[in-house]
Design a protein around this motif. Sequence first.
Motif, mmCIF file in Angstrom:
data_model
loop_
_atom_site.group_PDB
_atom_site.id
_atom_site.type_symbol
_atom_site.label_atom_id
_atom_site.label_comp_id
_atom_site.label_asym_id
_atom_site.label_seq_id
_atom_site.Cartn_x
_atom_site.Cartn_y
_atom_site.Cartn_z
ATOM 1 N N GLN A 38 -15.456 -5.212 -13.684
ATOM 2 C CA GLN A 38 -16.209 -4.541 -12.531
ATOM 3 C C GLN A 38 -15.519 -4.689 -11.033
ATOM 4 O O GLN A 38 -15.601 -3.395 -10.398
ATOM 5 N N ILE A 39 -15.254 -5.620 -10.623
ATOM 6 C CA ILE A 39 -14.629 -5.854 -9.272
ATOM 7 C C ILE A 39 -13.182 -5.048 -9.260
ATOM 8 O O ILE A 39 -13.051 -4.302 -8.317
ATOM 9 N N LEU A 42 -14.145 -1.320 -9.046
ATOM 10 C CA LEU A 42 -14.655 -1.091 -7.595
ATOM 11 C C LEU A 42 -13.594 -0.926 -6.463
ATOM 12 O O LEU A 42 -13.379 -0.032 -5.700
ATOM 13 N N VAL A 43 -12.468 -1.971 -6.701
ATOM 14 C CA VAL A 43 -11.524 -1.940 -5.865
ATOM 15 C C VAL A 43 -10.610 -0.401 -5.966
ATOM 16 O O VAL A 43 -10.076 0.086 -5.186
ATOM 17 N N TRP A 69 -12.338 -2.269 2.301
ATOM 18 C CA TRP A 69 -13.068 -1.950 0.838
ATOM 19 C C TRP A 69 -12.461 -2.801 -0.032
ATOM 20 O O TRP A 69 -13.256 -3.735 -0.710
ATOM 21 N N THR A 70 -11.292 -3.146 -0.318
ATOM 22 C CA THR A 70 -10.550 -4.176 -1.199
ATOM 23 C C THR A 70 -11.114 -5.459 -0.728
ATOM 24 O O THR A 70 -11.397 -6.381 -1.684
ATOM 25 N N CYS A 73 -14.547 -6.087 -1.813
ATOM 26 C CA CYS A 73 -14.642 -6.227 -3.239
ATOM 27 C C CYS A 73 -14.095 -7.721 -3.799
ATOM 28 O O CYS A 73 -14.922 -8.267 -4.624
ATOM 29 N N GLY A 77 -16.587 -10.518 -5.387
ATOM 30 C CA GLY A 77 -16.149 -10.945 -6.860
ATOM 31 C C GLY A 77 -16.218 -12.295 -6.822
ATOM 32 O O GLY A 77 -16.511 -12.999 -7.920
#
Length: 577
Positions: A38-39, A42-43, A69-70, A73, A77
């Motif tokens: 999932q992470i 999102l990245v 953003w990264t 995330c 995570g």
Amino acid sequence: GWVALLVVVVGIWTCGLPGLIIDLFNEPRVASKDVSRQILGLVLLGPMAALPLLAGLEVGTYLLVCCLWTGLCLVAGFALLAFRTQRPLPKLALDFVTLVIPLGILEWLARASQALPEAEASTRDIALLVGTFSFSTLVQGLGFLALAIVLLATGLSGLVPSYRTGGGRLVAMAMVLGALVSLTVGLRSVEPQSLFAPVRAESVAGRRAYLLTPGQDNPWLLPSVDYPQLKVDVVGTRRHPQVARLLLASAVLDWDDAAVQKSLLEWSEQAQGVTWGLSEFVNSLGGREGAVIDLPTEDRQRLVAQLLANLKWRVLERAVLAQSRGAVAGRIESIDGRKEGVVLRLITVADTQPTRQALQILADEQTRVQQLVSDDSLGAKFALGAPRTTITDADGDFTFPRVAAGTYVLAIVQPEAKSLTMNSTIPGLIRVENRSVTLPDIKITSGREGEDLSLEASLWEEEGPVRFSVDATGPKARLDQGAGITRFIPNAVFHGGRARLKIRTEGESTSEGLVVAKFLAKDGRTLLSEQVKFGGGLGLRELEISTGEDEGYLQLSILATRDELTLRAVKVEVDIP
């Protein structure tokens, strides 16, 4: 912003984040591989959602957003792995050490992105690319590039040793070869046509722009400013964006509305995939309100309609003619002996210091053009508007249609500097409301020599009650009703030929006066006598005389025929072309 939000929402839904959130509430523990998956999804959403920043060539901001953003995330995570999975402590410690390394890299990259001067090098290269080619060519190049990436990624993965069949490697190598071919074709289709500056431009001095309004420093001369001409010599392809910008700037400086429209249209037809640098010009063609722009002439309306058809602007939907407003019309009687072909410009000014403001506008244009010639950074904002200009017809008439309410001054441009002088026909400030303004016939006059006649009492012969004085605004002479002053013009200033006498007055509008000019022969005979009546109040009055080839003495008399008359300045101009 809404597009980026939509990308994030759809991406979150498709990568299964809602299911993970439900499991976090319903289950005490979740699988670490699910969290990692999932992470990672999102990245990958961040760079996709921030793509509009790249469309605006904000490379530095794009990198900063992606890094933030990264980082968020990755931290989120790690928190999920630490608190909601059954991951042993040694592995969590290793995860933390592993997390620090990418976070450090992301921080360094974010700082480096802010050190970029608006990603100048990248911006220039991208601008050169998208400003040179048509939309179809750009799509073709991007398509080949995308195909090359897909084939290359698939082919490289296929080169991994496989025990099933030996033919897979041949297919993989064919894919890699196809990727190289696709990459070559794509790059060649958008290869810059010129690696050197395809244009030479220089600023040619000697031209001067004049305002048709009284000057602040010298009331006898029209205020003016040097206004160089931009000479453009195209030595490479005309499709280069720098060529288009300089040709457009040259047309703007010439106050040639037809040439401006032609340059804009050619630019859009040559580079149909980009609005690069054009939006600032289009907004200056009329009045922009949201997605609608109202334009003052039908020619400009047709032009914007064609631009919209070529470039398909999404932020501008319609181009309409301005509703019924005021207009400014008039006639130029003579300029260098001609009426036709006089280029005029209407400049918007404020009521406070309008002359200084208009001169500053003209000077700023020169500064921006000089910067464009010396270093064209191909920035997205090309701040040089399209002014309201027109040209007189065969009868000297001109009209500016659909002028919005406001205060304006007229300006003209001359190929060489001249001493254009103030006269009673110069319109000065023009105030427009929802009606047409018809100006009196404008005379452009030039006095090559002349002299201010001092209002010193010893130089004038008085008749009746006259009071000479000096205040904060300068010397003046007050004449009671029936009084007058007389003096001879020195022969060093005028002894025959053509001359124009100018008188500035102030006071009550009920006052009236008379100017009498007599030209006397050396034996005292009156060879010529001219006179003009004038009303009082603040203003400029003129009397023109012509003595032919006769030589003699010029006598000037000024009389107050009704109420008190106040003189502020007197001047004689000679050798009038």
